[in-house]
Design a protein around this motif. Structure first.
Motif, mmCIF file in Angstrom:
data_model
loop_
_atom_site.group_PDB
_atom_site.id
_atom_site.type_symbol
_atom_site.label_atom_id
_atom_site.label_comp_id
_atom_site.label_asym_id
_atom_site.label_seq_id
_atom_site.Cartn_x
_atom_site.Cartn_y
_atom_site.Cartn_z
ATOM 1 N N ASP A 26 0.793 -1.080 0.022
ATOM 2 C CA ASP A 26 0.100 0.096 0.039
ATOM 3 C C ASP A 26 0.979 1.257 -0.097
ATOM 4 N N GLU A 40 -8.898 4.252 -3.770
ATOM 5 C CA GLU A 40 -8.460 3.112 -3.064
ATOM 6 C C GLU A 40 -9.207 1.967 -3.584
ATOM 7 N N LYS A 73 -0.208 3.653 -2.978
ATOM 8 C CA LYS A 73 -0.878 4.602 -2.631
ATOM 9 C C LYS A 73 -0.356 6.104 -3.756
ATOM 10 N N MET A 86 -7.089 0.516 -6.014
ATOM 11 C CA MET A 86 -6.028 -0.103 -5.501
ATOM 12 C C MET A 86 -6.001 -1.440 -4.972
#
Length: 201
Positions: free
Chosen positions: A19, A29, A23, A32
């Motif tokens: 992450d 989000e 990110k 991802m």
């Protein structure tokens, strides 16, 4: 009588999380999460931990998901950005165990042989171990019983005299089947409590 402590590294002593890097790539989000859960999966990453080269693993995934090529190549191309800090609470426990002089201390880790040197450059405490067995270098990984036996045999460790600490319950069960005493790690505080209960700290 316990005379040997065996640590897992990731999520026990070292914070590693894709992450952190992804990110900076994904604004969304959920996008991802979908990418990490369905493309660069844990199963895929574990094949590199088991000895497949980063190049092979990357090329295979790109051939399966060409539309995600840039993001797939970032996984190992920017891998160092996934490394967080050490878990200081666990490092302090390690330091206390080492200072006591009562235990041999080893690491048994699922980690790519190609990325492990990057962690060694960053974390001095990796030099404190009496030995480290890295899955990528051995071409096998936890929870394969033979992988645990590499450490036991190489360093002449008796299973019943050792204590294994890991955050993955699958790996704990495998160790216990071999007669290795184990602690399922959830936090440095919980580990300290368990070690005090067993009169190891």
């Amino acid at each position: 009588m316990i005379n040997t402590i065996i640590f897992d590294l990731g999520a026990v002593l070292i914070d590693w999380n894709p992450d952190y890097m992804y990110k900076t790539i994904f604004d969304d989000e959920q996008e991802m999460r979908d990418f990490l859960n369905n493309i660069t999966t844990s199963d895929w990453n574990e094949e590199q931990d088991a000895g497949r080269t980063l190049q092979e693993g990357t090329d295979l995934l790109v051939s399966q998901h060409p539309e995600h090529e840039a993001n797939i190549r970032a996984f190992y191309g920017r891998w160092v950005e996934m490394l967080g800090d050490a878990f200081q609470g666990t490092v302090e426990i390690f330091k206390e165990l080492k200072a006591s002089g009562k235990y041999k201390i080893y690491a048994l880790t699922n980690w790519s042989a190609e990325t492990f040197p990057l962690a060694q450059e960053r974390f001095d405490f990796l030099n404190w171990f009496d030995g480290i067995v890295v899955s990528g270098a051995e071409k096998m990984r936890k929870p394969t019983p033979a992988f645990y036996h590499i450490l036991l045999d190489r360093y002449d460790v008796k299973a019943e005299e050792s204590l294994f600490i890991d955050d993955n319950y699958r790996n704990i069960l495998a160790a216990e089947k071999l007669g290795i005493n184990s602690i399922y790690f959830t936090s440095p505080e919980q580990l300290k409590e368990e070690l005090e209960k067993r009169k190891i700290l």
